[in-house]
Every structure is written in structure tokens, then in C-alpha cells.
Design a protein around this motif. Structure first.
Motif, PDB file in Angstrom:
ATOM      1  N   ASP A  32      28.170 -74.333  61.030  1.00 20.25           N
ATOM      2  CA  ASP A  32      27.811 -75.917  60.935  1.00 20.25           C
ATOM      3  C   ASP A  32      28.572 -76.905  61.896  1.00 20.25           C
ATOM      4  O   ASP A  32      28.792 -78.091  61.447  1.00 20.25           O
ATOM      5  CB  ASP A  32      26.479 -76.764  59.596  1.00 20.25           C
ATOM      6  CG  ASP A  32      27.840 -76.580  58.058  1.00 20.25           C
ATOM      7  OD1 ASP A  32      28.525 -76.084  58.722  1.00 20.25           O
ATOM      8  OD2 ASP A  32      27.480 -77.094  56.895  1.00 20.25           O
ATOM      9  N   GLY A  33      29.292 -76.635  62.086  1.00 18.98           N
ATOM     10  CA  GLY A  33      30.008 -77.572  62.832  1.00 18.98           C
ATOM     11  C   GLY A  33      31.780 -77.476  61.970  1.00 18.98           C
ATOM     12  O   GLY A  33      31.712 -77.115  61.185  1.00 18.98           O
ATOM     13  N   ILE A  34      32.137 -78.683  61.637  1.00 18.49           N
ATOM     14  CA  ILE A  34      33.243 -78.934  61.310  1.00 18.49           C
ATOM     15  C   ILE A  34      33.652 -80.096  59.972  1.00 18.49           C
ATOM     16  O   ILE A  34      32.135 -80.751  60.044  1.00 18.49           O
ATOM     17  CB  ILE A  34      34.459 -79.762  61.917  1.00 18.49           C
ATOM     18  CG1 ILE A  34      34.031 -81.145  63.254  1.00 18.49           C
ATOM     19  CG2 ILE A  34      35.043 -78.383  63.418  1.00 18.49           C
ATOM     20  CD1 ILE A  34      35.017 -81.544  63.779  1.00 18.49           C
ATOM     21  N   GLY A  35      34.077 -79.708  58.994  1.00 16.75           N
ATOM     22  CA  GLY A  35      33.838 -81.031  57.774  1.00 16.75           C
ATOM     23  C   GLY A  35      34.847 -81.366  57.256  1.00 16.75           C
ATOM     24  O   GLY A  35      35.971 -80.833  57.579  1.00 16.75           O
ATOM     25  N   ALA A  36      35.225 -81.438  55.946  1.00 14.78           N
ATOM     26  CA  ALA A  36      35.795 -82.107  54.975  1.00 14.78           C
ATOM     27  C   ALA A  36      37.449 -81.092  55.383  1.00 14.78           C
ATOM     28  O   ALA A  36      38.503 -81.335  54.698  1.00 14.78           O
ATOM     29  CB  ALA A  36      35.521 -81.796  53.399  1.00 14.78           C
ATOM     30  N   ALA A  92      41.391 -72.935  66.601  1.00 15.70           N
ATOM     31  CA  ALA A  92      40.145 -73.431  66.378  1.00 15.70           C
ATOM     32  C   ALA A  92      38.920 -73.234  66.612  1.00 15.70           C
ATOM     33  O   ALA A  92      37.654 -73.157  66.852  1.00 15.70           O
ATOM     34  CB  ALA A  92      40.472 -75.232  67.001  1.00 15.70           C
ATOM     35  N   GLY A  93      39.559 -71.845  66.757  1.00 22.00           N
ATOM     36  CA  GLY A  93      38.199 -70.879  67.117  1.00 22.00           C
ATOM     37  C   GLY A  93      37.411 -71.230  68.477  1.00 22.00           C
ATOM     38  O   GLY A  93      38.011 -71.497  69.152  1.00 22.00           O
ATOM     39  N   ASP A  94      35.803 -70.650  68.356  1.00 23.86           N
ATOM     40  CA  ASP A  94      35.162 -71.653  70.106  1.00 23.86           C
ATOM     41  C   ASP A  94      34.840 -72.794  69.453  1.00 23.86           C
ATOM     42  O   ASP A  94      33.238 -73.011  69.934  1.00 23.86           O
ATOM     43  CB  ASP A  94      34.241 -70.257  70.487  1.00 23.86           C
ATOM     44  CG  ASP A  94      34.910 -69.547  70.430  1.00 23.86           C
ATOM     45  OD1 ASP A  94      35.696 -69.185  71.477  1.00 23.86           O
ATOM     46  OD2 ASP A  94      34.463 -67.936  70.340  1.00 23.86           O
ATOM     47  N   LEU A  95      35.157 -74.059  68.848  1.00 26.96           N
ATOM     48  CA  LEU A  95      34.446 -74.546  68.538  1.00 26.96           C
ATOM     49  C   LEU A  95      34.833 -76.054  70.057  1.00 26.96           C
ATOM     50  O   LEU A  95      35.077 -75.549  70.906  1.00 26.96           O
ATOM     51  CB  LEU A  95      35.643 -76.147  67.516  1.00 26.96           C
ATOM     52  CG  LEU A  95      35.639 -75.538  66.434  1.00 26.96           C
ATOM     53  CD1 LEU A  95      36.822 -76.780  66.035  1.00 26.96           C
ATOM     54  CD2 LEU A  95      34.334 -75.972  65.443  1.00 26.96           C
TER      55      LEU A  95
END
Length: 267
Positions: A34-38, A67-70
């Protein structure tokens, strides 16, 4: 001498292990659906504090971020958040391959707790505790918008630095408000102290603070030292200013922000 706990052995390890002047750090962002977070921010923050601590002790630090495949928009969001949180940008960002080529030889690999990483990768492995974000004014639980307060984002940095990096943290509106009040108060004090004659940093305090940073990045102990020092009548104002400014090189809380500006003393 910097020492940090290697999660694989549970023991403090000296870094860098050889007599070198360059500390190589590889920060691995966790891959989540679900993306990036805290949690991503805390992993990045630990890499930043490690690099700042190394530089405080005369080492150079080289940070590589994987950062993987962001997607591009999430990488751009990360750049913005790193800027407002005072996180120095990494020298290299890798988005499609793991830390293998130059960073397999990294001195330290920074990962989220529970992250899967090849044991064959060289260097010390340290893991960062989970971060939960209570619903704040906007954004959903755990989202990037919820984690970073619009009013003084460095309050989040201070909140996270107040816990050992392996300790799970709950980010709440009340906790951020308290961190924000402390930052405002300290910045006002630093601005006041800056008007007094400069005095040397107390040797015993700076030695204890450096030892705390050196021993597994003990930022909570350093923050406690500053809390005690602010009301210590035996320490001259000029020495307090120099101490807060010096330790802020690692803390990165912009404590000298109000120097030279009008400000109101907190009641």
C-alpha cells in the motif's frame, strides 16, 4: 568508535571494522503493497542519524538507498518528506535491484524489523522497530500524510528519536503536539542563549552525549541530557547554546532556527 548491535548475533559490533575513514551504509526500504508510510520514514531516519553520528566523529559516510519498484510519484514524495524531516539525501537510489554491487560490501545494512534479507550479504545488519500511526487530522492510519505533521514536521523526527530505534512506536496527535511544544520551547531558549557570551561545552556532558551516540545510536539518552541541562543553573547560557547547537548536528532538529529572530518566550 561507533558500535551497533548486529541483529544476527545480538552483539555490539564496531563499525567500520577496519581502520578506515569511510562508513558505507545501505538503507533498504521495506516493500509493502500500500505504498510508503511511517515505517519507511523511520528506516530512512536511522540511516541519516547513523551517517550524522559517523561524521560527528570524523568519518565520511556514504549512503545507498534501495527502494524496490516504487513508482516515480512515490519516489518524489519520499524526496519531499526527506527534505522536511532533515534527512540528508542518499548518494545513490536503486529502484530495481537489491544492494548487491557496491553495497554488498556495506558496513551497515539498515532494514525494517522482520525484513527478509540474504544472510550472505556482508556487513552489520540492524533492524528498525515498527511504527503505527493513529488517525490524525488527515490521511489514513499508517499513511505518509498522517505520519508527517504539516505544522513543524520535525516534531515527527523528535518523536522517533525519543525511542530506541528497535522499539515499536505509536505516532499519535498528542505525542506529536508534545514534541512540537518541546521543539518550540528549545528553539526559543537557544535564541535567548545565543545573545549571551559564548562558553565552552561542558566536557563531561559532551563526553556522555558522544558515548550515547556511539553506543548503538542512543538518541533518547541525548535528548534526556538536553532536558536536564536546560534548567541547570550551574551551566552558563553560552555553554548551553554551544551544547545544543553541537548535538543538533546529529539530532537534526533545527534548534537554532529562531536565532536572530523575534520570538516570544513560552509561558
Amino acid at each position: 568508535m561507533l558500535r551497533i548491535v548486529d541483529i544476527r548475533t545480538g552483539r555490539l559490533v564496531e563499525i567500520p571494522s577496519a581502520h578506515r575513514h569511510l562508513l558505507r551504509i545501505c538503507v533498504h526500504l521495506p516493500v509493502v503493497g500500500d505504498g510508503i508510510g511511517a515505517l519507511h520514514l523511520r528506516v530512512l531516519l536511522l540511516g541519516d542519524v547513523l551517517a550524522r553520528t559517523a561524521e560527528l566523529h570524523g568519518l565520511q559516510a556514504l549512503t545507498v538507498l534501495t527502494a524496490g519498484d516504487l513508482p516515480k510519484e512515490q519516489l518524489q514524495a519520499l524526496d519531499r518528506v526527506m527534505a522536511v524531516l532533515g534527512i540528508h539525501p542518499p548518494a545513490t537510489v536503486r529502484t530495481h535491484e537489491p544492494c548487491e554491487t557496491p553495497s554488498a560490501a556495506a558496513d551497515v545494512h539498515v532494514l525494517a524489523h522482520g525484513a527478509d534479507q540474504q544472510d550472505s550479504v556482508g556487513g552489520v545488519r540492524i533492524d528498525v522497530g515498527q511504527v503505527r500511526t493513529a488517525p490524525l487530522d488527515e490521511g489514513g492510519p499508517g499513511s505518509l500524510d498522517a505520519a508527517v505533521p504539516e505544522a513543524d514536521p520535525l516534531a515527527l523526527r523528535m518523536l522517533l528519536l525519543g525511542h530506541g530505534y528497535r522499539t515499536p512506536v505509536m505516532v499519535t496527535g498528542a505525542a506529536l503536539a508534545e514534541a512540537r511544544r518541546t521543539l518550540r520551547h528549545w528553539r526559543q531558549l537557544v535564541a535567548d542563549w545565543a545573545q549571551e557570551p559564548s562558553r565552552p561545552i561542558p566536557a563531561d556532558l559532551v563526553q556522555r552525549a558522544h558515548a550515547a551516540f556511539e553506543d548503538n545510536l542512543g538518541s533518547p539518552a541525548v535528548l534526556d541530557m538536553l532536558r536536564s541541562m536546560e534548567s541547570d543553573a550551574d551551566v552558563p547560557a553560552g555553554a548551553k547554546f554551544e551544547t545544543f547547537a553541537h548535538l543538533d548536528r546529529v539530532l537534526g532538529l533545527d534548534l537554532a532556527r529562531e536565532v536572530g529572530h523575534q520570538h516570544q518566550v513560552t509561558p
